[in-house]
Design an enzyme around this catalytic site. Structure first.
Site, PDB file in Angstrom:
ATOM      1  N   ARG A  50     -37.952  11.307 -23.395  1.00 33.91           N
ATOM      2  CA  ARG A  50     -38.835  10.566 -24.289  1.00 33.91           C
ATOM      3  C   ARG A  50     -38.779   9.086 -23.926  1.00 33.91           C
ATOM      4  O   ARG A  50     -37.726   8.563 -23.540  1.00 33.91           O
ATOM      5  CB  ARG A  50     -38.369  10.779 -25.729  1.00 33.91           C
ATOM      6  N   THR A  74     -51.573  15.432 -25.510  1.00 34.61           N
ATOM      7  CA  THR A  74     -50.309  15.767 -24.890  1.00 34.61           C
ATOM      8  C   THR A  74     -50.638  16.948 -23.989  1.00 34.61           C
ATOM      9  O   THR A  74     -51.746  17.470 -24.040  1.00 34.61           O
ATOM     10  CB  THR A  74     -49.288  16.150 -25.997  1.00 34.61           C
ATOM     11  N   ASP A  86     -45.685   5.832 -32.166  1.00 35.67           N
ATOM     12  CA  ASP A  86     -44.999   6.902 -32.890  1.00 35.67           C
ATOM     13  C   ASP A  86     -43.844   6.396 -33.753  1.00 35.67           C
ATOM     14  O   ASP A  86     -43.254   7.164 -34.516  1.00 35.67           O
ATOM     15  CB  ASP A  86     -44.467   7.948 -31.904  1.00 35.67           C
ATOM     16  N   SER A 130     -40.870  12.435 -32.202  1.00 39.07           N
ATOM     17  CA  SER A 130     -41.959  13.201 -31.616  1.00 39.07           C
ATOM     18  C   SER A 130     -42.169  14.499 -32.381  1.00 39.07           C
ATOM     19  O   SER A 130     -41.288  14.973 -33.100  1.00 39.07           O
ATOM     20  CB  SER A 130     -41.622  13.520 -30.148  1.00 39.07           C
ATOM     21  N   SER A 131     -43.343  15.078 -32.194  1.00 37.51           N
ATOM     22  CA  SER A 131     -43.637  16.418 -32.718  1.00 37.51           C
ATOM     23  C   SER A 131     -43.604  17.492 -31.640  1.00 37.51           C
ATOM     24  O   SER A 131     -43.833  18.669 -31.936  1.00 37.51           O
ATOM     25  CB  SER A 131     -45.030  16.433 -33.368  1.00 37.51           C
ATOM     26  N   GLY A 142     -51.212  18.421 -29.171  1.00 35.85           N
ATOM     27  CA  GLY A 142     -51.836  18.381 -30.488  1.00 35.85           C
ATOM     28  C   GLY A 142     -51.219  17.402 -31.450  1.00 35.85           C
ATOM     29  O   GLY A 142     -51.497  17.455 -32.644  1.00 35.85           O
ATOM     30  N   GLY A 143     -50.358  16.497 -30.961  1.00 37.39           N
ATOM     31  CA  GLY A 143     -49.782  15.503 -31.861  1.00 37.39           C
ATOM     32  C   GLY A 143     -49.045  16.142 -33.015  1.00 37.39           C
ATOM     33  O   GLY A 143     -48.231  17.046 -32.845  1.00 37.39           O
TER      34      GLY A 143
END
Length: 564
Positions: free
Chosen positions: A98, A373, A415, A444-445, A465-466
């Site tokens: 990340r 993403t 984010d 993050s997701s 898809g966030g």
């Protein structure tokens, strides 16, 4: 759950697929290896690496670098993400690459003199760019777990950038949209010819600057990106335009190997990403809650079923918002409690099957990732499995490209919680765990996930898809494990999304029946229709027949499952 479905293929025909793959509509079948990504060209690269004797890590790395060429909206070397890896012994690990906040970042860096959030500064400015992690993560994964030489897995991406590939209809449509981004002139001409005209679908698109950058990475590995010419060019670009990233930021960036989040669901083991991704914790928590309900008595995708999903999502996302962030800055996060069966049972008991709950922004909070993403899934004939999700955050990231280097910069700093202490009902969050700090990784997701049974991978799945990623992966896992769907059916089935705040259910247009929609409204839910949720890339393994089955979500027309 058997994971033995084979469409219209007979078992003898499937068994005969030794050296080639066979595609049945949305599914691809193979014996020796499978790669699924948002770009069929990149998937072919990964498959070729497997044929050359590489393992799933080698193929994933080669595919990811190739996506940086063929899927620039999200495939990247200017962003970051996560890898979940399971080896043939059933041992799981993860690589966290990340992005990080620059050393000059601060909690109030996006506020004006009155303490108000400056519009778009945390998404569409150089101050939105986090220190990229993709190259470091791919290099670490390869050095620890790959088989082929590093240069061999990077070279295909160099070739694609240098020699070009046939521009797809999707990228042609992107080019027309990007040309209108006149506030970002480098991005506006990114997909165009030198004379400003469009490449037509099927014409070769070459990227010589990106080829040079990839060649440095091929020849020098990690240091080819984080030191020397490339790092200096990134830092110079930042200094000249008001960005924060320096040579020191680049040199100090490191990927981290972390233990995965592990859960169970009715005899299956679930491995997913730990913080700074919230995906693994939320996924396991939701699956744990589902075990408290008798799904044989609740019709699939009925009003009651979708209500149950939404209420479970609501509770998991409320916990996510309150507790989760970078573990290196939040050592007391209650991870064990959040993924426990006991916590899920308590949450499930609070659920009313007759009416919607209320999301209270004064008590909890919610974080969002934007919608662009990309994900890839890989399995090889030895039993290695890789689930990898990585991102620039928004489509084409910060809309800024360093032309001499040929790649797009992320806008992942968006984010973070941008306004400390301020939370509202529309989803702007100010809780402490995800506030900005130097060298901190933003929450993050992303939810790259591998499901095993008796130590052997049976499902590799993930999605872009966030903020919707967690819920689309959750529903797809349920579709395969609980409802015994084929992987293509599981991917294409109706998806919904509830993220606690805003307090509403998003659902896929055209897939929800009017009666079910009315029933949810009567229960007190607020609904919002969207064209689609996620773009899942998945592989299942039929252990009885020894068959890999891959599928790429139809919302990604350039995508493909490729096996051999």
């Amino acid at each position: 759950m058997k994971i033995t479905r084979t469409g219209f293929l007979t078992i003898p025909l499937v068994i005969a697929l030794i050296a080639v793959s066979f595609q049945n509509y949305a599914q691809t079948y193979a014996k020796n290896g499978m790669v699924v990504s948002a770009s069929r060209t990149a998937s072919e690269v990964g498959k070729n690496i497997l044929e050359q004797g590489g393992n799933a890590i080698d193929a994933a790395v080669a595919t990811a670098f190739s996506l940086a060429v063929t899927w620039p909206a999200a495939g990247n070397i200017g962003g970051g993400g996560f890898i979940v890896f399971v080896n043939p012994a059933g041992e799981a690990t993860t690589i966290d690459f990340r992005e990080k906040a620059p050393l000059a970042a601060s909690p109030t860096m996006y506020l004006d003199e009155k303490g108000e959030l400056i519009k778009n500064i945390n998404h569409l400015s150089l101050r939105a760019v986090g220190v990229p992690g993709t190259v470091a993560g791919l290099y670490m994964a390869h050095q620890k777990y790959g088989k082929l030489p590093w240069a061999d897995v990077v070279q295909p991406a160099v070739d694609l950038a240098e020699n070009g590939f046939d521009l797809t209809w999707t990228l042609f449509q992107h080019a027309k949209r990007l040309k209108d981004w006149t506030d970002f002139p480098e991005m506006a001409r990114y997909l165009l010819k030198k004379d400003g005209s469009f490449h037509q679908p099927g014409e070769l698109w070459k990227q010589p600057a990106l080829a040079r950058t990839l060649s440095k990475i091929r020849d020098e590995g990690h240091d080819g990106f984080y030191k020397g010419e490339v790092a200096s060019a990134i830092a110079s670009y930042m200094r000249e335009r008001g960005g924060l990233i320096t040579e020191e930021d680049m040199e100090k960036y490191e990927a981290i190997e972390r233990a995965p989040i592990k859960g169970t669901y009715k005899g299956f083991d679930i491995y997913s990403m730990a913080p700074p991704s919230s995906g693994g914790i939320a996924l396991v928590q939701m699956l744990n809650m589902m075990e408290n309900f008798d799904l044989e008595k609740i019709e699939f995708n009925s009003t009651a079923y979708l209500h149950l999903l939404a209420e479970i999502m609501r509770r998991a996302f409320a916990d996510r918002a309150e507790h989760l962030g970078d573990p290196d800055f939040n050592p007391e996060m209650p991870v064990d409690r959040l993924v426990s069966k006991e916590h899920a049972s308590r949450r499930a008991r609070q659920l009313d099957m007759t009416k919607a709950s209320i999301s209270d922004s004064s008590r909890f909070s919610q974080l969002y990732d934007p919608m662009n993403t990309t994900h890839l899934s890989v399995m090889d004939k030895e039993g290695n499995a890789v689930s990898m999700t990585y991102t620039l955050e928004s489509g084409y990231g910060s809309r800024m490209v360093i032309e001499d280097l040929g790649f797009i910069l992320n806008n992942e700093m968006g984010d973070f919680n941008p306004r400390p202490g301020y939370t509202d009902s529309e989803g702007l969050i100010g809780t402490p765990p995800n506030q900005i700090a130097p060298k901190k990784r933003m929450l993050s997701s992303m939810t790259p996930t591998i499901v095993t049974r008796e130590g052997k991978p049976v499902l590799v799945i993930g999605s872009p898809g966030g903020r919707t990623i967690i819920n689309t992966v959750f529903q797809t896992v349920l579709n395969v494990l609980e409802h015994d769907m084929r992987i293509d059916q599981a991917i294409e089935a109706l998806k919904i999304h509830h993220s606690w705040l805003p307090d509403r259910i998003m659902y896929e247009k055209w897939k929800l029946s009017p009666d079910t929609r009315d029933g949810l409204l009567e229960m007190g839910h607020t609904l919002r229709e969207v064209n689609g949720l996620g773009a899942l890339m998945g592989i299942t393994y039929d252990a009885k027949e020894g068959i890999l089955i891959g599928a790429s979500d139809s919302v990604r027309p350039d995508g493909g499952a490729v096996g051999y």
